[in-house]
Design an enzyme around this catalytic site. Structure first.
Site, PDB file in Angstrom:
ATOM      1  N   HIS A 186      -7.208  -5.332  -1.995  1.00  0.00           N
ATOM      2  CA  HIS A 186      -6.407  -4.518  -1.140  1.00  0.00           C
ATOM      3  C   HIS A 186      -6.235  -4.924   0.144  1.00  0.00           C
ATOM      4  O   HIS A 186      -7.024  -5.416   1.117  1.00  0.00           O
ATOM      5  CB  HIS A 186      -7.033  -2.976  -0.779  1.00  0.00           C
ATOM      6  CG  HIS A 186      -6.047  -1.888  -0.497  1.00  0.00           C
ATOM      7  ND1 HIS A 186      -4.534  -1.557  -1.082  1.00  0.00           N
ATOM      8  CD2 HIS A 186      -5.503  -1.806   0.141  1.00  0.00           C
ATOM      9  CE1 HIS A 186      -3.959  -0.374  -0.424  1.00  0.00           C
ATOM     10  NE2 HIS A 186      -4.581  -0.957   0.335  1.00  0.00           N
ATOM     11  N   ASP A 224      -9.297  -3.258  -6.600  1.00  0.00           N
ATOM     12  CA  ASP A 224      -9.454  -2.023  -6.023  1.00  0.00           C
ATOM     13  C   ASP A 224      -9.071  -1.343  -6.938  1.00  0.00           C
ATOM     14  O   ASP A 224      -8.293  -1.548  -7.526  1.00  0.00           O
ATOM     15  CB  ASP A 224      -7.506  -3.359  -5.387  1.00  0.00           C
ATOM     16  CG  ASP A 224      -6.799  -1.918  -4.208  1.00  0.00           C
ATOM     17  OD1 ASP A 224      -7.293  -0.853  -3.914  1.00  0.00           O
ATOM     18  OD2 ASP A 224      -5.466  -2.511  -3.837  1.00  0.00           O
ATOM     19  N   SER A 261       0.965  -1.310   0.028  1.00  0.00           N
ATOM     20  CA  SER A 261       0.174   0.043  -0.219  1.00  0.00           C
ATOM     21  C   SER A 261       0.667   1.251   0.478  1.00  0.00           C
ATOM     22  O   SER A 261       1.856   1.006  -0.867  1.00  0.00           O
ATOM     23  CB  SER A 261      -1.005  -0.101   1.947  1.00  0.00           C
ATOM     24  OG  SER A 261      -1.625   0.765   0.929  1.00  0.00           O
TER      25      SER A 261
END
Length: 318
Positions: free
Chosen positions: A291, A261, A165
């Site tokens: 995600h 995502d 991320s």
């Protein structure tokens, strides 16, 4: 492609909790409460590393005198082919949440499966520490690792940088800075796991997957607002690396992207951006997952599959 059924069941539980008012979305919380809830959910989906004798807590001092926590994971068995190799890990969490603890299991699994030490750093979080603190901390952590390499039994010429991320964002920002500056030893590999690469606009995947797929579009925007000091910060390559130039000598890259995502499209765009600059890129889009899937080892098999890809890239490049 439909969602992994086990992941879909987990998301239904999350949505049921929100509908009942038991759980609020992260963007509706104060930062401290968001961190607390993130740590609680992390323990559920990822579990806890189970080899405390192989894990050491250290610290480093940043350029402005702040102390950052560092966690060193030594594998129970080294890979002889990777003698001296190691990786710096930068956790995700939107610059607001996440910690050494939330990513403890993932880092331990990396160390154990790759057979190399993993050094995780707890960079400072927003909104208490805004842009560009996180990227500065990442660079300071790399400098510390290079300077301490001999004492740690590590070869500073056999390093990788890995992150998920916004940790993946920090990883590629760091790799590009090191390639451009040529001051410190640069990584041999950069690994980005569903990174944030462009905070300047909304791409179509934000519309497709911005609600009901774990990472909410409103939460993503909240993260950006918490980290940016002024709106223009979001255009800075240290915030949105897709908007900056890339050094042609930047480390080869592995990028893992989740199909479902909101960050999917910007991840694919950044892979192409790196390729256009002459950087070797291996891009893998993992179908049927959202995600944060790499931390869901207690729920889905794709977490282990992603781990195998990272380990293979480390073996190839280190």
């Amino acid at each position: 492609m439909s969602l992994n059924p086990d992941l879909a069941a987990y998301l239904q539980l999350v949505e049921a909790g929100r509908s009942a008012g038991k759980v609020l979305p992260m963007h509706a919380l104060e930062a401290d409460e968001a961190r607390r809830q993130f740590e609680e959910s992390s323990a559920l989906i990822a579990g806890k590393a189970d080899e405390p004798d192989c894990i050491s807590d250290l610290s480093l001092t940043t350029r402005d005198g702040h102390t950052l926590p560092v966690r060193l994971y030594r594998p129970p068995q080294d890979d002889p082919a990777l003698a001296g190799a190691a990786l710096l890990y930068l956790h995700g969490g939107g610059y607001v949440v996440g910690s050494l603890d939330s990513h403890d299991t993932l880092c331990w699994n990396l160390a154990q499966d790759a057979g190399v030490p993993v050094i995780a750093v707890g960079y400072r979080l927003a909104p208490q520490w805004r842009f560009p603190t996180a990227s500065d901390d990442a660079l300071d952590a790399w400098r510390w690792l290079v300077e301490q390499a001999e004492a740690l039994g590590i070869d500073a010429q056999r390093l990788a940088v890995v992150g998920d991320s916004v940790g993946g964002s920090l990883a590629t920002i760091l790799a590009n800075q090191l390639a451009a500056q040529r001051e410190l030893a640069a990584p041999r590999l950069q690994v980005m796991i569903y990174p944030v690469t462009d905070a300047s606009c909304r791409r179509p995947s934000v519309q497709r997957y911005g609600s009901g797929y774990l990472l909410e579009a409103q939460t993503l925007e909240w993260f950006y607002q918490q980290y940016a000091t002024v709106p223009a910060d979001r255009l800075d390559p240290r915030f949105s690396p897709l908007l900056g130039s890339v050094a042609s000598n930047s480390a080869p890259a592995l990028m893992l992207i989740a199909e479902c995502d909101p960050l999917h499209d910007q991840g694919v765009a950044y892979a192409r951006h790196l390729e256009q600059a002459g950087v070797a890129v291996q891009l893998a889009v993992i179908p049927g997952v959202t995600h944060d899937f790499m931390r869901m080892g207690s729920i889905i098999e794709e977490a282990d599959e992603g781990l195998v890809m990272v380990v293979e890239a480390l073996q190839q490049h280190l």
